[in-house]
Scaffold this motif. Structure first.
Motif, PDB file in Angstrom:
ATOM      1  N   ALA A  54      -5.172   3.192  -2.388  1.00 33.87           N
ATOM      2  CA  ALA A  54      -4.208   2.526  -1.508  1.00 33.87           C
ATOM      3  C   ALA A  54      -4.227   3.137  -0.111  1.00 33.87           C
ATOM      4  O   ALA A  54      -4.060   2.428   0.882  1.00 33.87           O
ATOM      5  CB  ALA A  54      -2.809   2.621  -2.104  1.00 33.87           C
ATOM      6  N   CYS A  72       1.062   4.133  -2.907  1.00 29.39           N
ATOM      7  CA  CYS A  72       0.866   5.549  -2.563  1.00 29.39           C
ATOM      8  C   CYS A  72       1.998   6.421  -3.085  1.00 29.39           C
ATOM      9  O   CYS A  72       1.776   7.547  -3.517  1.00 29.39           O
ATOM     10  CB  CYS A  72       0.760   5.712  -1.048  1.00 29.39           C
ATOM     11  N   CYS A  94       0.832  -1.206   0.000  1.00 30.00           N
ATOM     12  CA  CYS A  94       0.000   0.000   0.000  1.00 30.00           C
ATOM     13  C   CYS A  94       0.870   1.262   0.000  1.00 30.00           C
ATOM     14  O   CYS A  94       0.574   2.223  -0.707  1.00 30.00           O
ATOM     15  CB  CYS A  94      -0.919   0.006   1.212  1.00 30.00           C
ATOM     16  N   ALA A 139      -4.908   1.067   3.247  1.00 23.99           N
ATOM     17  CA  ALA A 139      -3.944   1.142   4.344  1.00 23.99           C
ATOM     18  C   ALA A 139      -4.611   1.592   5.642  1.00 23.99           C
ATOM     19  O   ALA A 139      -4.276   1.097   6.722  1.00 23.99           O
ATOM     20  CB  ALA A 139      -2.806   2.099   3.978  1.00 23.99           C
TER      21      ALA A 139
END
Length: 83
Positions: free
Chosen positions: A33, A22, A18, A37
């Motif tokens: 993402a 990002c 994640c 997360a």
């Protein structure tokens, strides 16, 4: 190590992809993402609270979940102006 800590460790490792998305993907993929997360982090905090048998720590997970949702909505509003 009990099963709660093992599950928290596995979900903690799932945060790495994640973070990579990002940082490396576009803004919309990064926002998705970020949402994943936030959900994973909330689950990790809940698992850690159960593992350490400290139920007041669940409050931290609930507050983080709410703030994660609010932060993502604000970030989406900022992205809306750029698109």
């Amino acid at each position: 190590m009990n099963e709660w800590l093992l599950a928290a460790a596995i979900l903690g490792v799932c945060l790495i992809p994640c973070a990579a998305v990002c940082m490396l993907a576009g803004p919309l993929s990064g926002l998705a993402a970020l949402e994943v997360a936030g959900s994973l982090t909330t689950a990790v905090l809940m698992l850690l609270a159960e593992s350490f048998r400290r139920q007041p720590f669940i409050d931290l997970a609930v507050v983080f979940g709410a703030l994660s949702l609010i932060g993502a909505i604000v970030f989406a509003r900022l992205l809306e102006q750029d698109l």
